[in-house]
Design an enzyme around this catalytic site. Structure first.
Site, PDB file in Angstrom:
ATOM      1  CG  ASN A 183      -0.435   0.681   2.401  1.00  0.00           C
ATOM      2  OD1 ASN A 183      -0.511   1.917   2.525  1.00  0.00           O
ATOM      3  ND2 ASN A 183       0.176  -0.088   3.289  1.00  0.00           N
TER       4      ASN A 183
ATOM      5  CG  PHE B 230      -0.570   9.064   7.158  1.00  0.00           C
ATOM      6  CD1 PHE B 230      -0.535   7.708   7.407  1.00  0.00           C
ATOM      7  CD2 PHE B 230       0.430   9.863   7.717  1.00  0.00           C
ATOM      8  CE1 PHE B 230       0.475   7.143   8.192  1.00  0.00           C
ATOM      9  CE2 PHE B 230       1.436   9.316   8.503  1.00  0.00           C
ATOM     10  CZ  PHE B 230       1.465   7.960   8.735  1.00  0.00           C
TER      11      PHE B 230
ATOM     12  CB  SER C 190       3.576   5.389   7.574  1.00  0.00           C
ATOM     13  OG  SER C 190       2.650   4.699   8.362  1.00  0.00           O
TER      14      SER C 190
ATOM     15  CG  ASN D 198       3.101   4.559   1.761  1.00  0.00           C
ATOM     16  OD1 ASN D 198       3.920   4.248   0.897  1.00  0.00           O
ATOM     17  ND2 ASN D 198       2.360   3.674   2.408  1.00  0.00           N
ATOM     18  CB  THR D 199       4.056  10.489   5.364  1.00  0.00           C
ATOM     19  OG1 THR D 199       2.679  10.128   5.326  1.00  0.00           O
ATOM     20  CG2 THR D 199       4.180  11.969   5.666  1.00  0.00           C
TER      21      THR D 199
ATOM     22  CE  LYS E  60       2.352   0.010  12.830  1.00  0.00           C
ATOM     23  NZ  LYS E  60       0.960  -0.125  12.416  1.00  0.00           N
TER      24      LYS E  60
ATOM     25  CG  ASN F 270       4.116   1.075   9.725  1.00  0.00           C
ATOM     26  OD1 ASN F 270       3.427   0.637   8.790  1.00  0.00           O
ATOM     27  ND2 ASN F 270       3.825   2.185  10.351  1.00  0.00           N
TER      28      ASN F 270
HETATM   29  C1  FMN Z   1      -3.636  -0.924   3.492  1.00  0.00           C
HETATM   30  C2  FMN Z   1      -2.833  -0.681   4.750  1.00  0.00           C
HETATM   31  C3  FMN Z   1      -2.940   0.538   5.419  1.00  0.00           C
HETATM   32  C4  FMN Z   1      -2.195   0.766   6.570  1.00  0.00           C
HETATM   33  N1  FMN Z   1      -2.325   1.975   7.221  1.00  0.00           N
HETATM   34  C5  FMN Z   1      -1.610   2.186   8.366  1.00  0.00           C
HETATM   35  C6  FMN Z   1      -1.734   3.403   9.075  1.00  0.00           C
HETATM   36  O1  FMN Z   1      -2.516   4.289   8.713  1.00  0.00           O
HETATM   37  N2  FMN Z   1      -0.987   3.578  10.185  1.00  0.00           N
HETATM   38  C7  FMN Z   1      -0.124   2.616  10.654  1.00  0.00           C
HETATM   39  O2  FMN Z   1       0.511   2.812  11.697  1.00  0.00           O
HETATM   40  N3  FMN Z   1       0.001   1.439  10.006  1.00  0.00           N
HETATM   41  C8  FMN Z   1      -0.713   1.209   8.883  1.00  0.00           C
HETATM   42  N4  FMN Z   1      -0.587   0.022   8.235  1.00  0.00           N
HETATM   43  C9  FMN Z   1       0.350  -1.001   8.770  1.00  0.00           C
HETATM   44  C10 FMN Z   1      -0.380  -2.041   9.594  1.00  0.00           C
HETATM   45  O3  FMN Z   1      -0.960  -1.454  10.740  1.00  0.00           O
HETATM   46  C11 FMN Z   1       0.590  -3.156  10.053  1.00  0.00           C
HETATM   47  O4  FMN Z   1       1.503  -2.597  10.981  1.00  0.00           O
HETATM   48  C12 FMN Z   1       1.384  -3.750   8.904  1.00  0.00           C
HETATM   49  O5  FMN Z   1       0.558  -3.934   7.777  1.00  0.00           O
HETATM   50  C13 FMN Z   1       2.015  -5.093   9.287  1.00  0.00           C
HETATM   51  O6  FMN Z   1       1.044  -6.010   9.724  1.00  0.00           O
HETATM   52  P1  FMN Z   1       0.379  -7.124   8.734  1.00  0.00           P
HETATM   53  O7  FMN Z   1       1.505  -7.876   8.078  1.00  0.00           O
HETATM   54  O8  FMN Z   1      -0.458  -7.959   9.652  1.00  0.00           O
HETATM   55  O9  FMN Z   1      -0.439  -6.377   7.752  1.00  0.00           O
HETATM   56  C14 FMN Z   1      -1.317  -0.237   7.071  1.00  0.00           C
HETATM   57  C15 FMN Z   1      -1.225  -1.459   6.406  1.00  0.00           C
HETATM   58  C16 FMN Z   1      -1.967  -1.695   5.255  1.00  0.00           C
HETATM   59  C17 FMN Z   1      -1.833  -3.026   4.563  1.00  0.00           C
END
Ligand code: FMN
Length: 336
Positions: free
Chosen positions: A116, A120, A185, A187-188, A221, A250
């Site tokens: 992704n 934000f 994150s 992406n910022t 995080k 993350n």
């Molecule tokens: C589509 C998407 C959007 C996400 N948005 C955020 C976010 O806004 N803030 C954040 O701290 N992590 C965000 N994450 C990260 C997840 O919270 C998580 O830490 C990360 O995906 C690893 O866990 P997973 O392998 O179970 O997905 C996002 C992940 C995905 C896939």
């Protein structure tokens, strides 16, 4: 539920592009959150509870909803009804923002992964505080801990990041059982620089000063892409500021496991992240007594167990939940 999700709901959802499917799911859960009958139906799939106290909060079970699934905090009662032991909403930024152009979420089913580059997209701290206040007043607030994850608005220069976090912190802390500072994150632009020890220390100091009479636990995080030497320095800062917890991790920018023809710019999550994020959990738990919340590649009972064995106190799901649905919670709890 396994049959329902994997046989019916997932094929239907996966017939849409990933972001449309996301909005449909969150939309259904938002609607369900207003109806006791719908919540009761969701509750029938709940895993048994296994309470645990971490940083002073009582969690009915150690499986949380990871940030990003409910960025705007629209479906809290439904997430609790599904059986999550805690819910982290956000990332919320001080200013509302649309995020990056679509498409910006990509499924990689063979890899049990997502990429992704949302950036934000969220309604902003003011609107989300209003929404949470209304939910509170309605008496439908969930009976599980709620974390609020805050980050920097894209339009705010990195030098003013502190003020941006403070703005959201002041507005949202009254609704949060804990606050997550998202400095990881991908992406910022520039956000991950806030993990540099000096910058992180400044941010933690500013937030610490705001804590007030009834301080809320603050967690940070972090990224899975931090070098071990840098992680050591980050841990020292976290300990100095008596942080309540660390979320590891993350998404990753390491796409080496992804076939080039499937690759996209953005943060990689799901199974390919599992090992890297477990390594971070193990490193932190081995070096520090700060509680760790594990996030990254938890797709079944074995990968959940791996995180606890590495030293995690709590875990969070995102990508595994997209592929496996609510049955994943039951599977993990049954194996614990
Ligand atoms: C589509 C998407 C959007 C996400 N948005 C955020 C976010 O806004 N803030 C954040 O701290 N992590 C965000 N994450 C990260 C997840 O919270 C998580 O830490 C990360 O995906 C690893 O866990 P997973 O392998 O179970 O997905 C996002 C992940 C995905 C896939």
């Amino acid at each position: 539920m396994k049959n329902f999700y994997q046989r019916l709901a997932r094929p239907l959802l996966f017939s849409f592009d990933a972001e449309t499917a996301h909005h449909l799911t969150v939309g259904w859960l938002r609607t369900a959150s207003h109806f006791n009958l719908a919540l009761r139906a969701l509750k029938s799939f709940q895993p048994p509870s296994k309470p645990k106290t971490v940083f002073g909060l009582k969690f009915p079970n150690p499986i949380g909803l990871a940030a990003g699934l409910d960025k705007n905090g629209v479906a809290l009662p439904a997430w609790a009804a599904l059986g999550f032991g805690f819910i982290e909403i956000g990332t919320v930024t001080a200013k509302p923002q649309p995020g990056n152009p679509r498409p910006r979420i990509f499924r990689l089913p063979a890899q049990q992964a997502l990429i992704n580059r949302l950036g934000f997209n969220n309604d902003g701290a003011d609107a989300i505080a209003d929404r949470l206040r209304k939910l509170h007043n309605s008496g439908r607030w969930p009976a599980v801990p709620v974390g609020i994850n805050i980050g920097k608005s894209r339009a705010t220069p990195l030098e003013q990041a502190k003020d941006d976090y403070l703005y959201s912190f002041r507005l949202l802390r009254e609704f949060a059982d804990y606050i997550t500072l998202n400095v990881s994150s991908p992406n910022t632009p520039g956000l991950r620089e806030l993990q540099e020890p000096k910058k992180l220390s400044d941010l933690l100091q500013a937030i610490g000063k705001e804590a007030g009479a009834t301080p809320k636990p603050v967690v940070v995080k972090i990224s899975p892409d931090i070098l071990p030497t840098d992680l050591k320095a980050i841990l020292a800062v976290c300990e100095e500021h008596r942080l309540a917890g660390i979320i590891a991790t993350n998404t990753t920018l390491d796409h080496t496991s992804i076939p080039p023809q499937l690759d996209q710019a953005g943060g990689l999550s799901g199974a390919p992240l599992q090992e890297k994020s477990t390594a971070s959990v193990r490193e932190i738990a081995g070096r520090s007594t700060i509680p760790v919340i594990a996030s990254g590649g938890i797709c079944d009972a074995a990968s959940a167990r791996e995180k606890f064995q590495a030293g995690a106190q709590l875990i969070q799901l995102y990508t595994g939940f997209v592929y496996r649905g609510p049955g994943l919670l039951r599977e993990i709890m049954a194996a614990m």
